[in-house]
Scaffold this active site. Structure first.
Site, PDB file in Angstrom:
ATOM      1  CG  PHE A 113      29.216  25.623  37.759  1.00  9.82           C
ATOM      2  CD1 PHE A 113      30.507  25.178  37.613  1.00  9.82           C
ATOM      3  CD2 PHE A 113      28.949  26.574  38.743  1.00  9.82           C
ATOM      4  CE1 PHE A 113      31.516  25.660  38.432  1.00  9.82           C
ATOM      5  CE2 PHE A 113      29.951  27.056  39.567  1.00  9.82           C
ATOM      6  CZ  PHE A 113      31.239  26.599  39.416  1.00  9.82           C
ATOM      7  CD  GLN A 233      24.509  28.885  47.311  1.00  7.73           C
ATOM      8  OE1 GLN A 233      25.510  29.451  46.926  1.00  7.73           O
ATOM      9  NE2 GLN A 233      23.565  28.473  46.488  1.00  7.73           N
ATOM     10  CG  HIS A 235      30.220  25.363  49.624  1.00  7.51           C
ATOM     11  ND1 HIS A 235      30.920  24.204  49.782  1.00  7.51           N
ATOM     12  CD2 HIS A 235      30.190  25.616  48.291  1.00  7.51           C
ATOM     13  CE1 HIS A 235      31.312  23.775  48.585  1.00  7.51           C
ATOM     14  NE2 HIS A 235      30.888  24.613  47.670  1.00  7.51           N
ATOM     15  CG  LEU A 245      34.084  26.774  48.726  1.00  7.19           C
ATOM     16  CD1 LEU A 245      33.086  27.898  48.497  1.00  7.19           C
ATOM     17  CD2 LEU A 245      34.552  26.276  47.382  1.00  7.19           C
ATOM     18  CD  GLU A 248      29.359  22.359  44.769  1.00  2.00           C
ATOM     19  OE1 GLU A 248      30.100  23.345  44.619  1.00  2.00           O
ATOM     20  OE2 GLU A 248      28.182  22.442  45.111  1.00  2.00           O
ATOM     21  NE  ARG A 281      27.318  25.021  45.932  1.00  2.00           N
ATOM     22  CZ  ARG A 281      27.743  26.170  45.432  1.00  2.00           C
ATOM     23  NH1 ARG A 281      27.217  27.304  45.821  1.00  2.00           N
ATOM     24  NH2 ARG A 281      28.712  26.190  44.535  1.00  2.00           N
ATOM     25  CG  HIS A 346      29.265  29.934  49.501  1.00  5.13           C
ATOM     26  ND1 HIS A 346      30.561  30.368  49.443  1.00  5.13           N
ATOM     27  CD2 HIS A 346      28.914  29.626  48.228  1.00  5.13           C
ATOM     28  CE1 HIS A 346      30.991  30.312  48.184  1.00  5.13           C
ATOM     29  NE2 HIS A 346      30.012  29.889  47.431  1.00  5.13           N
ATOM     30  NE  ARG A 381      25.847  32.470  44.657  1.00  7.13           N
ATOM     31  CZ  ARG A 381      27.026  31.981  44.250  1.00  7.13           C
ATOM     32  NH1 ARG A 381      27.448  32.211  43.033  1.00  7.13           N
ATOM     33  NH2 ARG A 381      27.788  31.288  45.069  1.00  7.13           N
TER      34      ARG A 381
HETATM   35  C1  LIG Z   1      34.960  31.374  48.210  1.00  2.11           C
HETATM   36  C2  LIG Z   1      33.948  31.936  47.259  1.00  2.11           C
HETATM   37  C3  LIG Z   1      33.838  31.400  45.975  1.00  2.11           C
HETATM   38  C4  LIG Z   1      32.915  31.921  45.070  1.00  2.11           C
HETATM   39  N1  LIG Z   1      32.854  31.396  43.809  1.00  2.11           N
HETATM   40  C5  LIG Z   1      32.007  31.941  42.897  1.00  2.11           C
HETATM   41  C6  LIG Z   1      31.976  31.472  41.541  1.00  2.11           C
HETATM   42  O1  LIG Z   1      32.729  30.591  41.152  1.00  2.11           O
HETATM   43  N2  LIG Z   1      31.108  32.044  40.677  1.00  2.11           N
HETATM   44  C7  LIG Z   1      30.268  33.041  41.045  1.00  2.11           C
HETATM   45  O2  LIG Z   1      29.522  33.516  40.199  1.00  2.11           O
HETATM   46  N3  LIG Z   1      30.276  33.506  42.321  1.00  2.11           N
HETATM   47  C8  LIG Z   1      31.124  32.984  43.251  1.00  2.11           C
HETATM   48  N4  LIG Z   1      31.124  33.466  44.536  1.00  2.11           N
HETATM   49  C9  LIG Z   1      30.284  34.616  44.881  1.00  2.11           C
HETATM   50  C10 LIG Z   1      30.911  35.926  44.378  1.00  2.11           C
HETATM   51  O3  LIG Z   1      32.303  35.800  44.340  1.00  2.11           O
HETATM   52  C11 LIG Z   1      30.564  37.126  45.264  1.00  2.11           C
HETATM   53  O4  LIG Z   1      29.194  37.175  45.433  1.00  2.11           O
HETATM   54  C12 LIG Z   1      31.016  38.411  44.612  1.00  2.11           C
HETATM   55  O5  LIG Z   1      32.364  38.364  44.262  1.00  2.11           O
HETATM   56  C13 LIG Z   1      30.756  39.644  45.468  1.00  2.11           C
HETATM   57  O6  LIG Z   1      31.264  40.776  44.786  1.00  2.11           O
HETATM   58  P1  LIG Z   1      30.936  42.250  45.240  1.00  2.11           P
HETATM   59  O7  LIG Z   1      31.604  43.169  44.275  1.00  2.11           O
HETATM   60  O8  LIG Z   1      29.487  42.386  45.435  1.00  2.11           O
HETATM   61  O9  LIG Z   1      31.615  42.352  46.675  1.00  2.11           O
HETATM   62  P2  LIG Z   1      33.138  42.206  47.183  1.00  2.11           P
HETATM   63  O10 LIG Z   1      34.043  41.706  46.141  1.00  2.11           O
HETATM   64  O11 LIG Z   1      33.088  41.500  48.472  1.00  2.11           O
HETATM   65  O12 LIG Z   1      33.560  43.707  47.431  1.00  2.11           O
HETATM   66  C14 LIG Z   1      33.012  44.474  48.454  1.00  2.11           C
HETATM   67  C15 LIG Z   1      33.706  45.805  48.455  1.00  2.11           C
HETATM   68  O13 LIG Z   1      33.025  46.685  49.316  1.00  2.11           O
HETATM   69  C16 LIG Z   1      33.937  47.360  50.134  1.00  2.11           C
HETATM   70  N5  LIG Z   1      33.232  47.740  51.363  1.00  2.11           N
HETATM   71  C17 LIG Z   1      32.474  46.954  52.168  1.00  2.11           C
HETATM   72  N6  LIG Z   1      31.999  47.672  53.211  1.00  2.11           N
HETATM   73  C18 LIG Z   1      32.466  48.940  53.062  1.00  2.11           C
HETATM   74  C19 LIG Z   1      32.335  50.140  53.811  1.00  2.11           C
HETATM   75  N7  LIG Z   1      31.650  50.188  54.953  1.00  2.11           N
HETATM   76  N8  LIG Z   1      32.958  51.240  53.368  1.00  2.11           N
HETATM   77  C20 LIG Z   1      33.701  51.217  52.222  1.00  2.11           C
HETATM   78  N9  LIG Z   1      33.846  50.107  51.479  1.00  2.11           N
HETATM   79  C21 LIG Z   1      33.236  48.995  51.892  1.00  2.11           C
HETATM   80  C22 LIG Z   1      35.084  46.410  50.322  1.00  2.11           C
HETATM   81  O14 LIG Z   1      36.249  47.125  50.595  1.00  2.11           O
HETATM   82  C23 LIG Z   1      35.138  45.742  48.957  1.00  2.11           C
HETATM   83  O15 LIG Z   1      35.951  46.516  48.088  1.00  2.11           O
HETATM   84  C24 LIG Z   1      32.046  32.956  45.463  1.00  2.11           C
HETATM   85  C25 LIG Z   1      32.154  33.488  46.739  1.00  2.11           C
HETATM   86  C26 LIG Z   1      33.084  32.990  47.643  1.00  2.11           C
HETATM   87  C27 LIG Z   1      33.145  33.575  49.011  1.00  2.11           C
END
Ligand SMILES: Cc1cc2nc3c(=O)[nH]c(=O)nc-3n(C[C@H](O)[C@H](O)[C@H](O)COP(=O)(O)OP(=O)(O)OC[C@H]3O[C@@H](n4cnc5c(N)ncnc54)[C@H](O)[C@@H]3O)c2cc1C
Ligand code: SF4
Ligand code: FES
Lengths: 615, 293
Positions: A113, A233, A235, A245, A248, A281, A346, A381
Site C-alpha cells: 500500500f 484527506q 481522494h 471511490l 488507486e 493522493r 475522504h 493518514r
Molecule cells: C470508501 C472508503 C474506503 C476506505 N478504505 C479504507 C481502507 O481500506 N483501510 C483503512 O484502514 N481505512 C479505510 N477507510 C477509512 C475507514 O473505513 C473509516 O475511517 C472507519 O471505518 C470509520 O469507522 P468508525 O467505527 O470510526 O465509524 P463508522 O463505521 O462510520 O461508524 C459510525 C457509527 O456511529 C453511529 N453514529 C454516528 N452519529 C451518531 C449519533 N448522533 N447517535 C448515535 N449513533 C451515531 C453510526 O450509526 C455508526 O454506527 C475508508 C473509508 C471510506 C469512506
C-alpha cells in the site's frame, strides 16, 4: 431513564470493538446507534488493515512509516501503540472467523500500500471493511450485548464546572427514531464516542450520509477540544455524481487521466513528471482541480480516468468491481468510455482530542475511531491505518471505560502542561450566534443542576433541555429548512476549504459559515410527525456540520504552512520551527478559542526526527 | 413438528419433477423476456426524457400519525435528470426540494450498508444501485412488500433481524491455535467457497421477494440460511459444528421450506447464489442422514 455501566455511541468498527472490550471486562455495556450496526460506514472500506504480522516486518517499521506519513504531526505514543497492538488485534479478527483473503499456505494475505515499507496491508478481497464490520457484529450477537439501534444521540450529559478538565460525563440523551421518544441514558462508568467520519461537511465525499461528525460536535460543545481539524484527506478518484471511490488500483494498473482536450495533464502540465498518475493522493487531487479551475475540466467539473487501453481481459481479471461501480453509480461502462472522476473528501485526521487510552479531558468521556484524534495520523493518514485504529483504540477505550487498569497515558488532554494560546484574527464573530447578548450557549453541559446534583439528575436535566430544543424545532411553523443551510455550507467548504487553501477563500468560508449560523436561528422542521422523522434528525445534524466546518476552516487559516494534506497557497513549505504542534479549538461556552500543544515525537526507544516526506 | 416434514419432502419432489435443467432454461427465458421488456421500457423512457429532461416518480406515502397520510397514497414528483442519477438520488432530490417529510432509509449510497432496498417498478432493488435511466416512467417506488410499513418507504426490519440472529450467526470453533498471533489457517479453496455467502448486506430484498416467507412467518428465509451456509461451509469450524448447524437448518421452518423459485437469487443486489446455497445445504443434510430426525 436507561442505565448501564458503559454506553458506546456508534456501532461501526470502533464502537463494536469498544463494546466487546467493555464486555470482556465484565461491564454491563450497551451500544446506542443511529444506524443498525451493519449499516455503519466501516462496511465501505475496501483496501485493508495494516499489521506487521510477518517475520521480516516489525511494528517499529510500521511506526516509522506512520510517523513519516503523518508528516511528523502524529504523537509517537499513539502511533506506536497502533503499530504494536495491530497484529494481535488483526489476528483476533481472524480467530473470530473473519474471511480474510488467503495465501497458498493458508495464512492471511497481505499486499503493498502507498507509503508502506513492507506489504503489510491485510485484506479480505476488495471488501475488508464489510468483512470486519460483520465479523465484529457477529461477536456482539454472540455475547448478547444490548444495542439500541436507530437511536440518535443528541447530546452528552456533562457536569458544568468552569474548566472542562474538571467536568464529568454521566451519560447521554438520545432520540428514538421510530417513536420520537427522548430518553436519558445514564452511564455509571463512562461514555465512549465512536461516531465515525464527518464527510458530510463537504458536498462531495466518499463518506456516508450518516457521517455528520456528531460525536466530535457533541464533545466539542461539552468542552472537549477538537484537534487538528484542518487535516482532511481528499481522494483524487471519486465518481462525480455520488462520491463513490474508485481505487488507486486503476492507476496502479496503468489507468490514465485526461482533461477535456484529451491531454494527459499529469505530464503535459508538469504536475508529476516522474510518477504521473501514480503521484500521491494530494498531488493528483490538486492537479485535477487545477485543470478544472483553468477551464480544462469536462463540464467544468471533472476529468477522465481511462483504462480501456488495458484491454477487456486484464480489466475483468484485476478490476472487475470497478466496472460494476462505474456502471451502477455513474451509468458509465468503463470498457466503452472513460470514467469521470474528481477529488472528494475522504477522511478526517482530526477529531475529539484523546490520549492513547482513548480518554478525553472530561472524566468518563472517551472517543475512538475516525471521530477521535489521539493522534495517530497527524497531517496525513496512510491507507490501511484507519481500520487498525478502530480495533486497537476501540478496545483500549472499552477496557478503560470498564475500569481496567491502564498504563498512564503519555499524551495529555485539555489545557495542561505547556500549551500555548493562539492569536488569530477572524473576519467574523465565531461560535454561538448572539453570545454576549442574552443568549446562553447551547452546550452539552447540563447547566444549573447545582453542585450537589447526582449523575442521574444531570442526565435528567439534559433530557429536559433536549426536549425543549426539539419541541421548539417542531413547533416552529415556518422559516428556513436545514437542506438549504446544509447545502450552502457544503458548497462553500468544497469551494474554499478543499485541497487548495488560500487566506481569502478561507475567510470567505468563515463568512459563509457565519451566515449559515445566523440562518440556522430561523430553522424549522417541515415534518411534524414523531414517527421516523428524518427531517428533524437532519436538522440536528446540520447544527453539528456548522460547528465542524468552522473548526476545519479556523485550523486551516491558523496553520500557515504546508504539511501533510494541508496545503496553503501563501506558505509552500513545512515549517517545523514553528509548527510541530497540534491545533486545538475549544468551544468555551460559545466563544471558540484556538490554542496549541506540542507534538510528541519521542517514542519508546527513539525519537522520530522530521525528514522530508518524499517517496 | 415432524409431521410437517413429509409434506416438505413432497413439495420438494414435485419441484424436482421439473428437471433442474429445464428450470434453468425457463429461468433464462424469463430473464431474456424481461430484458427485452426492460429495454423497450427504457427506450420509451429515453424518448420521454428527450422531450423533457425530468423523471416522473410515483412514491408511496403513509404516516400513521399524520391525518392526510393515514390512508396510504401515491405522490407524484418530477425530478430533473442528471447523468448517473440513481433512484436514491432522485428521492433525495425530491425530499430536499419538494417535501422534507418524504422518508426513506439510506446511508452509504454505494450498495454496502443495505439500508435502501425498495420496491421499484415492481421488483426489489437498492435505490442507490438503480440507475433511473434503466427504468420505465413513471417510476413507481414503494416500500418492500411483506413487511410492516413504519412510514413512507421505511419498513420494520425487526423480523428480518430476528431471523438472521436465529441461526447462531457467529463463528464457532474448537480448534483455535494457542498463540494470540498464530493464525488459524484456511485453504484458498475454502475461502473461495464461502466468499459469495459473506457478501450479504442484510438488505432483506430476498426475504421480501420470497413467497414462502410471505406465507410462513417463521421461515428462516434466504438471507439467514445463507448466513448459516457461510459458517457451515467454513472448514475452520469443524465437523461437529457443521452437524449442529445442519440441525438448526433442518427444523420445520428451515431449508426444506424453500421451493426453489429463485426469486431471492434474482433480486439479491450482491449476486449471491442463494437458491444454490439452500439446495446445497439440503444435499448436505441428506448426506448427513439427518433428514428424518
Ligand atoms: C470508501 C472508503 C474506503 C476506505 N478504505 C479504507 C481502507 O481500506 N483501510 C483503512 O484502514 N481505512 C479505510 N477507510 C477509512 C475507514 O473505513 C473509516 O475511517 C472507519 O471505518 C470509520 O469507522 P468508525 O467505527 O470510526 O465509524 P463508522 O463505521 O462510520 O461508524 C459510525 C457509527 O456511529 C453511529 N453514529 C454516528 N452519529 C451518531 C449519533 N448522533 N447517535 C448515535 N449513533 C451515531 C453510526 O450509526 C455508526 O454506527 C475508508 C473509508 C471510506 C469512506
Ligand atoms: S442475501 Fe442478498 S438480497 Fe438477501 S439480504 Fe443479503 S444481500 Fe440482501
Ligand atoms: S444507501 Fe447503502 S445500500 Fe443503498
Amino acid at each position: 431513564m436507561y442505565e448501564h455501566d458503559v454506553i458506546v455511541v456508534g456501532a461501526g468498527g470502533a464502537g463494536l470493538r469498544a463494546a466487546i472490550a467493555a464486555h470482556e471486562e465484565g461491564a454491563d455495556v450497551a451500544i446506542v446507534s443511529k444506524l443498525h450496526p451493519v449499516r455503519s460506514h466501516t462496511g465501505a472500506a475496501e483496501g485493508g488493515i495494516n499489521a506487521a504480522l510477518r517475520e521480516a516486518d516489525s511494528w517499529e517499521d510500521h511506526a516509522y512509516d506512520t510517523m513519516k506519513g503523518s508528516d511528523y504531526l502524529a504523537d509517537a505514543p499513539a502511533a506506536e501503540t497502533l503499530c504494536k497492538d495491530s497484529p494481535k488485534e488483526t489476528i483476533k479478527l481472524e480467530h473470530w472467523g473473519m474471511a480474510f483473503s488467503r495465501d497458498d499456505d493458508g495464512r492471511v494475505s497481505q499486499r503493498p500500500f502507498g507509503g508502506l515499507s513492507f506489504p503489510r496491508t491485510t485484506y479480505a478481497g476488495a471488501e475488508t471493511g464489510h468483512q470486519l464490520l460483520h465479523t465484529m457484529y457477529e461477536q456482539l450477537v454472540k455475547r448478547g450485548i444490548k444495542v439500541y439501534d436507530e437511536w440518535h444521540v443528541t447530546r452528552l450529559a456533562v457536569s458544568d464546572e468552569e474548566r472542562p478538565e474538571d467536568r464529568t460525563c454521566h451519560g447521554i440523551v438520545a432520540y428514538d427514531v421510530q417513536t420520537g421518544k427522548i430518553e436519558g441514558f445514564r452511564a455509571r462508568n463512562g461514555v465512549i464516542l465512536a461516531t465515525g467520519g464527518l464527510g458530510q461537511v463537504y458536498d462531495h465525499t466518499t463518506n456516508a450520509v450518516a457521517n455528520t461528525g456528531d460525536g466530535v460536535a457533541m464533545a466539542y460543545r461539552a468542552g472537549v477540544p477538537m484537534e487538528d481539524m484542518e487535516f482532511i484527506q481528499f481522494h483524487p478518484t471519486t465518481l462525480p455524481s455520488t462520491g463513490v471511490l474508485i481505487t488507486e488500483g486503476v492507476r496502479g494498473e496503468g489507468g490514465i487521466l485526461y482533461n477535456e482536450n484529451g491531454e494527459r495533464f499529469m505530464f503535459e502540465y508538469g504536475y508529476a513528471n516522474n510518477l504521473g498518475e501514480l503521484a500521491s493522493r494530494d498531488v493528483v487531487s490538486r492537479a485535477e482541480l487545477t485543470e478544472v479551475n483553468e477551464g480544462r475540466g469536462i463540464e467544468d467539473e471533472y476529468v477522465h480516468l481511462d483504462m480501456r487501453h488495458l484491454g477487456e481481459e486484464r480489466i475483468i481479471d484485476r478490476l472487475e468491481n470497478i466496472i460494476h461501480l462505474s456502471e451502477d453509480f455513474e451509468g458509465v461502462n468503463p470498457l466503452d468510455a472513460p470514467m469521470p472522476v474528481k477529488p472528494g473528501q475522504h477522511y478526517a485526521m482530526g477529531g475529539v482530542e484523546t490520549d492513547e487510552n482513548g480518554e478525553t479531558c472530561i472524566t468518563g468521556l472517551y472517543a475512538a475511531g475516525e471521530c477521535a484524534c489521539a493522534s495517530v495520523h497527524g497531517g496525513n493518514r496512510l491507507g490501511g491505518n484507519a481500520l487498525p485504529e478502530l480495533i486497537v483504540f476501540g478496545k483500549r477505550a472499552g477496557h478503560h471505560a470498564a475500569g481496567k487498569d491502564m498504563e498512564t497515558a503519555k499524551i495529555t488532554t485539555g489545557k495542561v502542561g505547556d500549551y500555548e494560546e493562539a492569536e488569530l484574527e477572524s473576519p467574523v464573530q465565531l461560535g454561538e450566534v448572539g453570545i454576549g447578548e442574552d443568549v446562553v450557549a447551547d452546550g452539552g453541559a447540563a447547566a444549573d443542576a447545582g453542585a450537589s446534583a447526582s449523575g442521574a439528575d444531570l442526565v435528567q436535566r439534559a433530557v429536559e433541555d433536549e426536549r425543549e430544543t426539539i419541541d421548539a424545532l417542531l413547533e416552529k411553523e415556518d422559516g428556513i429548512q436545514h437542506a438549504e443551510i446544509r447545502e450552502r455550507v457544503q458548497k462553500s467548504m468544497t469551494r474554499n476549504v478543499n485541497v487548495f487553501r488560500e487566506e481569502e477563500a478561507l475567510k470567505d468560508a468563515l463568512r459563509d459559515i457565519r451566515e449559515a449560523r445566523e440562518l440556522y436561528q430561523d430553522v424549522y422542521v417541515g415534518d411534524k410527525s414523531r414517527t421516523f422523522n428524518t427531517d428533524l434528525l437532519q436538522t440536528l445534524e446540520t447544527r453539528n456540520i456548522l460547528d465542524i466546518a468552522e473548526g476545519i476552516t479556523l485550523g486551516a487559516l491558523a496553520r500557515n504552512e504546508f504539511r501533510g494534506a494541508h496545503w496553503r497557497k501563501e506558505y509552500q513549505e513545512r515549517r517545523d520551527e514553528e509548527w510541530l504542534k497540534h491545533t486545538l479549538l475549544s468551544w468555551n461556552d460559545g466563544e471558540p478559542e484556538l490554542w496549541y500543544k506540542p507534538v510528541i515525537l519521542e517514542g519508546e526507544n527513539k525519537t522520530y526526527e522530521p525528514k522530508v516526506r518524499s517517496y | 413438528m415432524s409431521t410437517q416434514v413429509p409434506e416438505q419432502v413432497e413439495d420438494e419432489s414435485s419441484a424436482e419433477s421439473v428437471s433442474p435443467g429445464k428450470q434453468k432454461r425457463d429461468q433464462k427465458k424469463r430473464e431474456r423476456a424481461q430484458r427485452i421488456q426492460e429495454q423497450r421500457e427504457a427506450e420509451a423512457a429515453e424518448k420521454a426524457r428527450s422531450e423533457d429532461d425530468t423523471y416522473h416518480l410515483k412514491v408511496f406515502r403513509y404516516d400513521p400519525e399524520v391525518p392526510e397520510k393515514q390512508e396510504p397514497r401515491f405522490d407524484d414528483f418530477y425530478v430533473p435528470y442528471k447523468q448517473g442519477m440513481t433512484v436514491l438520488d432522485a428521492l433525495m432530490w425530491a425530499r430536499d426540494h419538494y417535501d422534507s417529510s418524504l422518508t426513506f432509509r439510506h446511508s452509504c449510497r454505494q450498495a454496502i450498508c443495505g439500508s435502501d432496498a425498495l420496491f421499484v417498478n415492481g421488483s426489489q432493488r437498492l435505490g442507490c444501485k438503480t440507475q433511473l435511466s434503466d427504468l420505465a416512467e413513471p417510476v413507481r417506488i414503494e416500500p418492500l412488500p411483506h413487511a410492516d410499513v413504519v412510514k413512507d418507504l421505511v419498513v420494520d426490519m425487526e423480523h428480518f433481524y430476528d431471523q438472521m440472529e436465529a441461526v447462531e450467526p457467529y463463528f464457532q470453533t474448537n480448534s483455535l491455535p494457542d498463540g494470540e498471533l498464530d493464525e488459524q489457517r484456511q485453504t484458498r479453496e475454502n475461502r473461495e467457497k464461502v466468499k459469495m455467502s459473506t457478501r450479504c448486506i442484510w438488505c432483506s430484498a430476498c426475504m421480501s421477494s420470497c413467497n414462502i416467507a410471505a406465507g410462513d412467518n417463521e421461515y428462516l428465509g434466504p438471507a439467514a440460511i445463507n448466513k448459516a451456509y457461510r459458517f457451515a461451509m467454513d472448514e475452520r469450524e469443524g465437523e461437529d459444528m457443521k452437524q449442529r448447524r445442519l440441525e438448526i437448518l433442518e427444523q420445520e421452518h428451515g431449508v426444506w421450506r424453500c421451493q426453489t423459485q429463485f426469486s431471492c437469487t434474482e433480486v439479491c443486489p450482491k449476486d449471491i447464489p442463494l437458491t444454490e446455497h439452500i439446495q446445497e445445504l439440503k444435499r448436505e443434510a441428506i448426506k448427513n442422514n439427518l433428514k428424518f430426525w
